[in-house]
Design a protein around this motif. Structure first.
Motif, PDB file in Angstrom:
ATOM      1  N   UNK A 201       0.858  -1.192   0.000  1.00 45.29           N
ATOM      2  CA  UNK A 201       0.000   0.000   0.000  1.00 45.29           C
ATOM      3  C   UNK A 201       0.893   1.240   0.000  1.00 45.29           C
ATOM      4  N   UNK A 202       0.510   2.211  -0.848  1.00 46.10           N
ATOM      5  CA  UNK A 202       1.328   3.424  -0.940  1.00 46.10           C
ATOM      6  C   UNK A 202       0.503   4.665  -0.573  1.00 46.10           C
ATOM      7  N   UNK A 203      -0.467   4.499   0.338  1.00 51.72           N
ATOM      8  CA  UNK A 203      -1.277   5.632   0.799  1.00 51.72           C
ATOM      9  C   UNK A 203      -1.949   6.336  -0.349  1.00 51.72           C
ATOM     10  N   UNK A 204      -1.763   7.660  -0.426  1.00 51.07           N
ATOM     11  CA  UNK A 204      -2.456   8.430  -1.469  1.00 51.07           C
ATOM     12  C   UNK A 204      -1.918   8.144  -2.874  1.00 51.07           C
ATOM     13  N   UNK A 205      -0.870   7.285  -2.952  1.00 57.87           N
ATOM     14  CA  UNK A 205      -0.332   6.934  -4.271  1.00 57.87           C
ATOM     15  C   UNK A 205      -0.783   5.564  -4.748  1.00 57.87           C
ATOM     16  N   UNK A 206      -1.765   4.955  -4.070  1.00 53.94           N
ATOM     17  CA  UNK A 206      -2.323   3.702  -4.571  1.00 53.94           C
ATOM     18  C   UNK A 206      -1.665   2.464  -3.998  1.00 53.94           C
ATOM     19  N   UNK A 214       2.057 -12.070 -12.038  1.00 52.04           N
ATOM     20  CA  UNK A 214       1.064 -10.992 -12.038  1.00 52.04           C
ATOM     21  C   UNK A 214       1.663  -9.742 -11.400  1.00 52.04           C
ATOM     22  N   UNK A 215       1.459  -8.606 -12.043  1.00 51.28           N
ATOM     23  CA  UNK A 215       1.796  -7.319 -11.429  1.00 51.28           C
ATOM     24  C   UNK A 215       0.668  -6.359 -11.771  1.00 51.28           C
ATOM     25  N   UNK A 216       0.133  -5.681 -10.767  1.00 50.23           N
ATOM     26  CA  UNK A 216      -0.978  -4.758 -10.981  1.00 50.23           C
ATOM     27  C   UNK A 216      -0.753  -3.528 -10.119  1.00 50.23           C
ATOM     28  N   UNK A 217      -0.965  -2.369 -10.714  1.00 48.42           N
ATOM     29  CA  UNK A 217      -0.804  -1.119  -9.984  1.00 48.42           C
ATOM     30  C   UNK A 217      -2.137  -0.391  -9.981  1.00 48.42           C
ATOM     31  N   UNK A 218      -2.692  -0.143  -8.807  1.00 52.15           N
ATOM     32  CA  UNK A 218      -3.988   0.559  -8.714  1.00 52.15           C
ATOM     33  C   UNK A 218      -3.763   1.964  -8.167  1.00 52.15           C
ATOM     34  N   UNK A 219      -4.477   2.936  -8.713  1.00 50.40           N
ATOM     35  CA  UNK A 219      -4.342   4.293  -8.158  1.00 50.40           C
ATOM     36  C   UNK A 219      -5.139   4.419  -6.862  1.00 50.40           C
ATOM     37  N   UNK A 220      -4.970   5.534  -6.159  1.00 46.38           N
ATOM     38  CA  UNK A 220      -5.852   5.827  -5.023  1.00 46.38           C
ATOM     39  C   UNK A 220      -6.895   6.820  -5.529  1.00 46.38           C
ATOM     40  N   UNK A 221      -8.018   6.879  -4.869  1.00 45.96           N
ATOM     41  CA  UNK A 221      -9.070   7.813  -5.276  1.00 45.96           C
ATOM     42  C   UNK A 221      -8.598   9.242  -4.970  1.00 45.96           C
ATOM     43  N   UNK A 222      -8.721  10.146  -5.942  1.00 42.76           N
ATOM     44  CA  UNK A 222      -8.194  11.508  -5.711  1.00 42.76           C
ATOM     45  C   UNK A 222      -9.087  12.349  -4.794  1.00 42.76           C
ATOM     46  N   UNK A 223      -8.956  12.147  -3.500  1.00 41.31           N
ATOM     47  CA  UNK A 223      -9.802  12.844  -2.517  1.00 41.31           C
ATOM     48  C   UNK A 223      -9.246  14.225  -2.219  1.00 41.31           C
TER      49      UNK A 223
END
Ligand code: AMP
Length: 302
Positions: A201-206, A214-223
Motif C-alpha cells: 500500500x502506498x497511501x495516497x499513491x495507490x 502478475x503485477x498490478x498497480x492501482x491508483x488511489x481515489x483523488x480525494x
C-alpha cells in the motif's frame, strides 16, 4: 462465503493539525470488519474490556458482524493514541496500551473453525498464528502487519508468511522488512518468503499487487478532503478479503477487482474520524466510486 477476522479492537485518541478526538472506536479488526461487512458475513475474533462502550457493540451488530468470538473481559480495552502532521502521511504514535490483549489466547467458537476466508488484521504474529492454527481448511488467508512486529517479532512473522496466501503491508514497512529501497524488489523478495501474493500500500499513491506471474498497480481515489487517515490500510485489506470471499474465486481478475474495492472503501474511511463515514455509506456508493476507478484507469479507447 464467511470470513473470519481477528486483530485489535481499540479505543483510539487521534489528533490532526485541525481536530482532536478521544475514545474513538478503532483497532485493525474494527476497521477491517466494517469494511468487509459490505461484501460478506464476518465472524470477528477479539477482546475488549469492561469499559468498552455498548454503542460500539451495537455498531458491529448493525453491520451483521458475528460477535460469538468477541470476549468481554474484566479490565481495560486496548488503547492507542496518535498524532498526524500537516502531511497526513506522517503519523507519530503517542501511546499504546495492550491492556486485555496482553493475555488474550482465544479458543474459536466451533462454527468459526470452518471459515473459508481468513483476514489476520494487524496484531502480534504470535496471536495471528494462534488463531489461524484453529481454522480447519481455509481456502485463502490474508494477513497484515506493521513496523513494530517487523522489529520485535521477525521470526514469528516469517513463520506466518509460510502459512498465508497474501501479505498486505505499507511501503515503508516493505522497505524496512526487506532492506530494499525498490518496492519492486521488496515485493518480489517477500514472495520468496512464502505468500503467493503481496500487496504493497502506498497511501495516497495507490497500491501494488505482486504474484509470480502478475503485477498490478492501482491508483488511489483523488480525494480533496482527508479528515483522518487512521484505519485506511485496515479497511483496504478488509474490503479486499471481503470481496474475494464474496466471489469465492482467486484469479488475476478477482484479485485486481479486490484491490480496487479495497481502495474504494479505504477512500471513504478517511473522509471522517474513526468509522463514522463507513457507518453511513451504502453499497451503491461503493459501486459508484468503483466505476470512477474504472474510468480513471482506462487510457485507451476500443
Ligand atoms: P492503520 O492506520 O491502518 O495503521 O491502523 C490504525 C489502527 O491500528 C488504530 O485504530 C489502532 O488502534 C491500531 N493499532 C495501533 N497500534 C497497534 C498495534 N501495536 N497492534 C494492533 N493494532 C494497533
Amino acid at each position: 462465503m464467511s470470513l473470519l477476522i481477528t486483530g485489535s479492537i481499540a479505543l483510539d485518541s487521534v489528533k490532526t493539525p485541525v481536530e482532536e478526538h478521544q475514545d474513538l472506536l478503532g483497532g485493525s479488526a474494527s476497521y477491517a470488519s466494517l469494511a468487509a461487512s459490505f461484501f460478506t458475513p464476518v465472524n470477528l475474533v477479539g477482546i475488549v474490556g469492561s469499559d468498552f462502550p455498548q454503542q460500539y457493540l451495537e455498531l458491529y451488530r448493525s453491520r451483521g458482524i458475528n460477535l460469538d468470538g468477541l470476549e468481554v473481559a474484566a479490565g481495560k480495552t486496548f488503547r492507542w493514541a496518535g498524532e498526524y502532521e500537516w502531511d497526513l502521511n506522517k503519523r507519530r504514535t503517542i501511546s499504546v496500551a495492550l491492556n486485555v490483549f496482553e493475555t488474550f489466547h482465544p479458543t474459536l467458537p466451533a462454527h468459526y473453525t470452518n471459515a473459508g476466508y481468513v483476514f489476520l488484521a494487524n496484531i502480534s504474529p504470535q496471536l495471528q498464528l494462534h488463531v489461524l492454527s484453529q481454522v480447519k481448511a481455509p481456502r485463502f488467508i490474508v494477513a497484515d502487519t506493521m513496523d513494530l512486529w517487523i522489529e520485535i517479532a521477525r521470526e514469528p512473522l516469517l513463520e506466518l508468511l509460510r502459512r498465508i496466501d497474501c501479505l498486505v503491508l505499507n511501503e515503508s514497512e516493505a522497505r524496512e522488512f526487506t532492506k530494499e529501497t525498490s518496492l519492486i524488489k521488496a515485493g518480489r523478495k517477500i514472495l520468496g518468503w512464502g505468500p503467493k501474493y503481496v500487496v504493497i500500500k502506498k497511501g495516497e499513491h495507490g497500491s501494488l499487487l505482486f504474484a509470480e506471474d502478475l503485477f498490478f498497480s492501482a491508483p488511489a481515489y483523488p480525494l480533496e478532503d482527508i479528515h483522518d487517515p487512521t484505519g485506511a490500510g485496515d479497511c483496504f485489506a478488509g474490503a479486499l478479503t471481503g470481496y474475494l470471499a464474496s466471489v469465492d474465486k482467486i484469479t488475476p481478475e478477482s484479485l485486481r477487482k479486490a484491490v480496487v474495492h479495497g481502495s474504494v472503501v479505504a477512500s471513504y474511511c478517511v473522509e471522517a474520524f474513526s468509522l463514522k463515514r463507513l457507518e453511513q455509506i451504502t453499497p451503491s456508493e461503493i459501486a459508484a466510486r468503483y466505476q470512477i476507478f474504472k474510468k480513471m484507469s482506462h487510457f485507451e479507447v476500443g
